[in-house]
Design an enzyme around this catalytic site. Sequence first.
Site, PDB file in Angstrom:
ATOM      1  N   ARG A 114      -1.497  -7.899   5.954  1.00 51.32           N
ATOM      2  CA  ARG A 114      -0.560  -8.456   6.924  1.00 51.32           C
ATOM      3  C   ARG A 114      -0.979  -9.878   7.292  1.00 51.32           C
ATOM      4  O   ARG A 114      -2.158 -10.186   7.379  1.00 51.32           O
ATOM      5  CB  ARG A 114      -0.514  -7.599   8.198  1.00 51.32           C
ATOM      6  CG  ARG A 114       0.275  -6.306   8.055  1.00 51.32           C
ATOM      7  CD  ARG A 114       0.344  -5.528   9.355  1.00 51.32           C
ATOM      8  NE  ARG A 114      -0.962  -5.093   9.785  1.00 51.32           N
ATOM      9  CZ  ARG A 114      -1.689  -5.682  10.732  1.00 51.32           C
ATOM     10  NH1 ARG A 114      -1.212  -6.741  11.380  1.00 51.32           N
ATOM     11  NH2 ARG A 114      -2.879  -5.234  11.056  1.00 51.32           N
ATOM     12  N   TYR A 167       3.621  -7.426   0.237  1.00 52.86           N
ATOM     13  CA  TYR A 167       2.572  -6.440   0.535  1.00 52.86           C
ATOM     14  C   TYR A 167       2.790  -5.691   1.848  1.00 52.86           C
ATOM     15  O   TYR A 167       3.065  -6.306   2.896  1.00 52.86           O
ATOM     16  CB  TYR A 167       1.197  -7.119   0.581  1.00 52.86           C
ATOM     17  CG  TYR A 167       0.054  -6.135   0.394  1.00 52.86           C
ATOM     18  CD1 TYR A 167      -0.298  -5.702  -0.891  1.00 52.86           C
ATOM     19  CD2 TYR A 167      -0.641  -5.617   1.477  1.00 52.86           C
ATOM     20  CE1 TYR A 167      -1.325  -4.791  -1.078  1.00 52.86           C
ATOM     21  CE2 TYR A 167      -1.678  -4.696   1.289  1.00 52.86           C
ATOM     22  CZ  TYR A 167      -2.009  -4.293   0.016  1.00 52.86           C
ATOM     23  OH  TYR A 167      -3.026  -3.386  -0.171  1.00 52.86           O
ATOM     24  N   GLY A 219       2.762  -3.980   5.316  1.00 49.19           N
ATOM     25  CA  GLY A 219       3.511  -4.208   6.540  1.00 49.19           C
ATOM     26  C   GLY A 219       4.338  -5.492   6.548  1.00 49.19           C
ATOM     27  O   GLY A 219       5.249  -5.636   7.367  1.00 49.19           O
ATOM     28  N   LYS A 267       5.696  -1.446  10.214  1.00 44.83           N
ATOM     29  CA  LYS A 267       5.277  -2.172  11.402  1.00 44.83           C
ATOM     30  C   LYS A 267       6.426  -2.966  12.031  1.00 44.83           C
ATOM     31  O   LYS A 267       6.566  -3.024  13.252  1.00 44.83           O
ATOM     32  CB  LYS A 267       4.110  -3.109  11.071  1.00 44.83           C
ATOM     33  CG  LYS A 267       2.821  -2.362  10.671  1.00 44.83           C
ATOM     34  CD  LYS A 267       2.561  -1.261  11.610  1.00 44.83           C
ATOM     35  CE  LYS A 267       1.270  -0.492  11.543  1.00 44.83           C
ATOM     36  NZ  LYS A 267       0.385  -0.404  10.488  1.00 44.83           N
ATOM     37  N   HIS A 289       1.147   2.679  17.960  1.00 43.30           N
ATOM     38  CA  HIS A 289       0.342   2.654  16.730  1.00 43.30           C
ATOM     39  C   HIS A 289      -0.623   3.849  16.756  1.00 43.30           C
ATOM     40  O   HIS A 289      -1.825   3.675  16.963  1.00 43.30           O
ATOM     41  CB  HIS A 289      -0.419   1.323  16.681  1.00 43.30           C
ATOM     42  CG  HIS A 289      -1.022   0.989  15.353  1.00 43.30           C
ATOM     43  ND1 HIS A 289      -2.012   0.047  15.208  1.00 43.30           N
ATOM     44  CD2 HIS A 289      -0.786   1.458  14.113  1.00 43.30           C
ATOM     45  CE1 HIS A 289      -2.346  -0.047  13.932  1.00 43.30           C
ATOM     46  NE2 HIS A 289      -1.626   0.795  13.251  1.00 43.30           N
ATOM     47  N   SER A 316      -5.837  -1.307  13.290  1.00 37.15           N
ATOM     48  CA  SER A 316      -5.769  -1.159  11.842  1.00 37.15           C
ATOM     49  C   SER A 316      -7.167  -1.011  11.252  1.00 37.15           C
ATOM     50  O   SER A 316      -8.086  -1.729  11.635  1.00 37.15           O
ATOM     51  CB  SER A 316      -5.097  -2.388  11.228  1.00 37.15           C
ATOM     52  OG  SER A 316      -3.807  -2.532  11.775  1.00 37.15           O
ATOM     53  N   CYS A 356      -9.299   1.395  11.587  1.00 36.33           N
ATOM     54  CA  CYS A 356     -10.296   1.912  12.531  1.00 36.33           C
ATOM     55  C   CYS A 356     -10.260   3.426  12.651  1.00 36.33           C
ATOM     56  O   CYS A 356     -10.763   3.981  13.643  1.00 36.33           O
ATOM     57  CB  CYS A 356     -10.115   1.268  13.890  1.00 36.33           C
ATOM     58  SG  CYS A 356     -10.552  -0.478  13.890  1.00 36.33           S
ATOM     59  N   ASP A 386      -0.077   6.966  11.486  1.00 33.77           N
ATOM     60  CA  ASP A 386      -0.058   5.533  11.812  1.00 33.77           C
ATOM     61  C   ASP A 386       0.842   5.175  12.990  1.00 33.77           C
ATOM     62  O   ASP A 386       0.486   4.298  13.765  1.00 33.77           O
ATOM     63  CB  ASP A 386       0.378   4.739  10.575  1.00 33.77           C
ATOM     64  CG  ASP A 386       0.030   3.261  10.672  1.00 33.77           C
ATOM     65  OD1 ASP A 386      -1.122   2.941  11.019  1.00 33.77           O
ATOM     66  OD2 ASP A 386       0.911   2.422  10.423  1.00 33.77           O
ATOM     67  N   ARG A 419      -4.814   0.111  -0.888  1.00 32.27           N
ATOM     68  CA  ARG A 419      -4.109   1.217  -0.234  1.00 32.27           C
ATOM     69  C   ARG A 419      -3.562   2.239  -1.231  1.00 32.27           C
ATOM     70  O   ARG A 419      -3.210   1.888  -2.357  1.00 32.27           O
ATOM     71  CB  ARG A 419      -2.925   0.662   0.556  1.00 32.27           C
ATOM     72  CG  ARG A 419      -3.291  -0.366   1.629  1.00 32.27           C
ATOM     73  CD  ARG A 419      -3.359   0.241   2.980  1.00 32.27           C
ATOM     74  NE  ARG A 419      -3.917  -0.659   3.989  1.00 32.27           N
ATOM     75  CZ  ARG A 419      -3.977  -0.345   5.276  1.00 32.27           C
ATOM     76  NH1 ARG A 419      -3.506   0.806   5.717  1.00 32.27           N
ATOM     77  NH2 ARG A 419      -4.530  -1.177   6.133  1.00 32.27           N
ATOM     78  N   GLY A 462     -15.375  14.365  10.031  1.00 31.32           N
ATOM     79  CA  GLY A 462     -15.194  15.755  10.464  1.00 31.32           C
ATOM     80  C   GLY A 462     -15.933  16.095  11.748  1.00 31.32           C
ATOM     81  O   GLY A 462     -15.499  16.965  12.521  1.00 31.32           O
TER      82      GLY A 462
HETATM   83  P1  GTP Z   1      -4.634   1.436   9.055  1.00 30.04           P
HETATM   84  O1  GTP Z   1      -3.926   2.197   8.005  1.00 30.04           O
HETATM   85  O2  GTP Z   1      -4.980   0.045   8.680  1.00 30.04           O
HETATM   86  O3  GTP Z   1      -3.889   1.452  10.364  1.00 30.04           O
HETATM   87  O4  GTP Z   1      -6.092   2.119   9.272  1.00 30.04           O
HETATM   88  P2  GTP Z   1      -6.512   3.483   9.958  1.00 30.04           P
HETATM   89  O5  GTP Z   1      -6.638   3.296  11.423  1.00 30.04           O
HETATM   90  O6  GTP Z   1      -5.656   4.586   9.489  1.00 30.04           O
HETATM   91  O7  GTP Z   1      -8.017   3.670   9.420  1.00 30.04           O
HETATM   92  P3  GTP Z   1      -8.615   4.667   8.314  1.00 30.04           P
HETATM   93  O8  GTP Z   1      -8.591   6.096   8.784  1.00 30.04           O
HETATM   94  O9  GTP Z   1      -7.970   4.393   7.024  1.00 30.04           O
HETATM   95  O10 GTP Z   1     -10.122   4.193   8.298  1.00 30.04           O
HETATM   96  C1  GTP Z   1     -10.483   2.861   8.037  1.00 30.04           C
HETATM   97  C2  GTP Z   1     -11.922   2.795   7.622  1.00 30.04           C
HETATM   98  O11 GTP Z   1     -12.754   3.348   8.641  1.00 30.04           O
HETATM   99  C3  GTP Z   1     -12.213   3.583   6.355  1.00 30.04           C
HETATM  100  O12 GTP Z   1     -13.070   2.841   5.543  1.00 30.04           O
HETATM  101  C4  GTP Z   1     -12.884   4.834   6.858  1.00 30.04           C
HETATM  102  O13 GTP Z   1     -13.772   5.365   5.915  1.00 30.04           O
HETATM  103  C5  GTP Z   1     -13.595   4.363   8.133  1.00 30.04           C
HETATM  104  N1  GTP Z   1     -13.689   5.453   9.141  1.00 30.04           N
HETATM  105  C6  GTP Z   1     -12.687   6.282   9.532  1.00 30.04           C
HETATM  106  N2  GTP Z   1     -13.121   7.184  10.440  1.00 30.04           N
HETATM  107  C7  GTP Z   1     -14.432   6.933  10.646  1.00 30.04           C
HETATM  108  C8  GTP Z   1     -15.441   7.522  11.484  1.00 30.04           C
HETATM  109  O14 GTP Z   1     -15.223   8.482  12.221  1.00 30.04           O
HETATM  110  N3  GTP Z   1     -16.679   6.958  11.442  1.00 30.04           N
HETATM  111  C9  GTP Z   1     -16.962   5.890  10.624  1.00 30.04           C
HETATM  112  N4  GTP Z   1     -18.180   5.403  10.633  1.00 30.04           N
HETATM  113  N5  GTP Z   1     -16.037   5.318   9.804  1.00 30.04           N
HETATM  114  C10 GTP Z   1     -14.782   5.817   9.820  1.00 30.04           C
HETATM  115  C1  SPV Z   2      -2.041  -1.600   9.422  1.00 32.72           C
HETATM  116  O1  SPV Z   2      -2.439  -2.738   9.161  1.00 32.72           O
HETATM  117  O2  SPV Z   2      -2.119  -1.110  10.576  1.00 32.72           O
HETATM  118  C2  SPV Z   2      -1.460  -0.760   8.351  1.00 32.72           C
HETATM  119  C3  SPV Z   2      -1.195  -1.389   7.068  1.00 32.72           C
HETATM  120  O3  SPV Z   2      -1.176   0.408   8.570  1.00 32.72           O
HETATM  121  S1  SPV Z   2       0.284  -2.295   7.036  1.00 32.72           S
HETATM  122  O4  SPV Z   2       1.345  -1.393   6.640  1.00 32.72           O
HETATM  123  O5  SPV Z   2       0.117  -3.356   6.064  1.00 32.72           O
HETATM  124  O6  SPV Z   2       0.568  -2.796   8.354  1.00 32.72           O
HETATM  125 MN    MN Z   3      -1.908   1.226  10.652  1.00 31.20          MN
END
Ligand code: GTP
Ligand code: SPV
Ligand code: MN
Length: 603
Positions: A75, A214, A216, A223, A243, A265, A267, A290, A383, A510
């Site tokens: 984004r 690409y 979002g 988004k 979000h 994002s 996180c 999301d 992704r 987990g």
């Molecule tokens: P967007 O799709 O961008 O909105 O991201 P998201 O909030 O869905 O994050 P996602 O679950 O894809 O995790 C992003 C990164 O954080 C990945 O590399 C995960 O492996 C890492 N991650 C997720 N949960 C945890 C956690 O509980 N602990 C740690 N240390 N890392 C985590």
């Molecule tokens: C984010 O950035 O929070 C995403 C990926 O979920 S995008 O669809 O590119 O916004």
């Molecule tokens: Mn997201």
Amino acid sequence: MNTPTATAPTAHPAVVSWVDEIADLTAPDSVVWCDGSADEWDRLTTQLVEKGTFVRLERKPNSFWCASDPEDVARVEDRTFICSQFRADAGPTNNWMDPVDMKTMMTEHYRGAMAGRTMYVIAFCMGPLDAAEPKFGVQITDSEYVAVSMQIMTRSGTAVWDRLTTGTAFVKCLHSVGAPLHEGRTDTPWPCDHTKYISHFPEERTIWSYGSGYGGNALLGKKCYALRIASKMAKDEGWLAEHMLILKLTSPEQKVHYIAAAFPSSCGKTNLAMLDPTLDGWTAETIGDDIAWLRFGEDGRLHAVNPEAGFFGVAPGTGLLTNPHAMDTIERGNSIFTNVALTDDGDIWWEGLTGTPPAHLTDWKRRDWTPTSGEPAAHPNSRYCTPIAQCPTVAPEWDDPAGVPLSAIFFGGRRATTIPLVTESLSWRHGVFLAATLSSETTAAATGKVGVVRRDPMAMLPFLGYHVGDYFQHWLDIGEKTSPELLPKIFYVNWFRRGDDDEFLWPGFGENSRILEWALRRIEGTAEAAATPLGHVPTPGALDLTGLKVDPTTIGAALRVDPTEWVTELRLIDELFATIGGNRLPDVLREELAALRQRLAAA
Ligand code: GTP
Ligand code: SPV
Ligand code: MN
């Protein structure tokens, strides 16, 4: 060119005249009205393979590898605009341009922009088709990649055209990659333009996106619509567009709780949405990963709906140990993988998928890669795009137009210091204060520097369609619309705090089930908590740590509210509040900040 109207699957005059107008402006070779069928998917994916955009995977059914232009990988927040009629309504957190000026300027970018290409017209619906008031959109795009991705990410095609009858409201979503194919010019695998604009016209419920293909920036249901435009609709209509992931948890006593969680994002939303609980007897089922739309049900509770139909998940870090359910989902095929690495036997790979990388790969820049290459094989914001319906842990309620009633809402960020592992808010307004002052280190999900701490209110900083101060007031108003005991309880979490050795203090993934369990037991009135200046945290022994090898001092460090760290934090919150400005920052939040300051001083 064929006349678009002749082949239109709708008689909706506003759709037909808009498509005519855009075809005249952008001058495509032809117009295709998408029906969302399997035939259409086959035709477009085959075309993408022939063009060199896609590589069909040998090892996953009906799945494709794709590499974007190296300049078009995330984004673009600095190119994203909220073009409200008045600058003040976009607020201090958004880029703004006058809507007439923006349209005048972008019209010149769009003029002839689809030359040599096909223009696709996609009807889609955000949320269940049978919702009381389904939220429709029509996206015009010149990207086959976008057309097939929208098939995964939204409910689209004939079923939507059939419901989009004359007079039905819809969000106009205009998208072009901005790479016309004039006579003699050959196409590239990932057409895009160096100049990019992601513009929103909130009063008109219209989106204009130019120059990027690409995520979002280009899949406009996500988004742009379901957060930026929908947040404005929600403000006007008395609901919330957030979000957030949505998760169903069943306790060993078979009690069902639904929770939502907002993290910025990259996180941890997708990972928590597909939680594989390590605590015995708990079951977790996925509803959304999301975006959540929250509305009051007739029972006076806040109900959450996932407006999307697919996951657009961060690939790196996803593996059998961290997220086995995501792995099972993509194993079933029907997926698109963008900017990951390609194996020699036609499968995908990324950092964290397996412990040891393959000896040879094609990296996301289409170069030969070996473990000694010294660069990641997958882009950090690479992704997978895959249908939610094939997730093995999807809850049947995921498609329920009534949504699911929330017991709790979690807010969290990625903070190496300061923010405890989990804190329970003292009230709705205190919870709104914690959410409003949320902060996180920036990630690769957006272009720009990674790892910089910034305020990210409600994890919505890049996704708000109006003034952030009005948004805070809207959250406070929502809390007044029902009796307090019916509101979800707000918690604040941080999976990413680090110790002196720079390692994460909490194992995450987990194991996060242990934190959720404590929170739900608090709601049920059966878990112990201790007061801190920030809110309530688990007493030693209140978290179920059975089978977990972490020593109590580490947990203590993860839960600590350290007044010296909060000196800096308070200053940063002051800065945020100062930016929002006196007359638009709700007094309640100023009072909450003063109360926190007092509790910290007394600690
Ligand atoms: P967007 O799709 O961008 O909105 O991201 P998201 O909030 O869905 O994050 P996602 O679950 O894809 O995790 C992003 C990164 O954080 C990945 O590399 C995960 O492996 C890492 N991650 C997720 N949960 C945890 C956690 O509980 N602990 C740690 N240390 N890392 C985590
Ligand atoms: C984010 O950035 O929070 C995403 C990926 O979920 S995008 O669809 O590119 O916004
Ligand atoms: Mn997201």
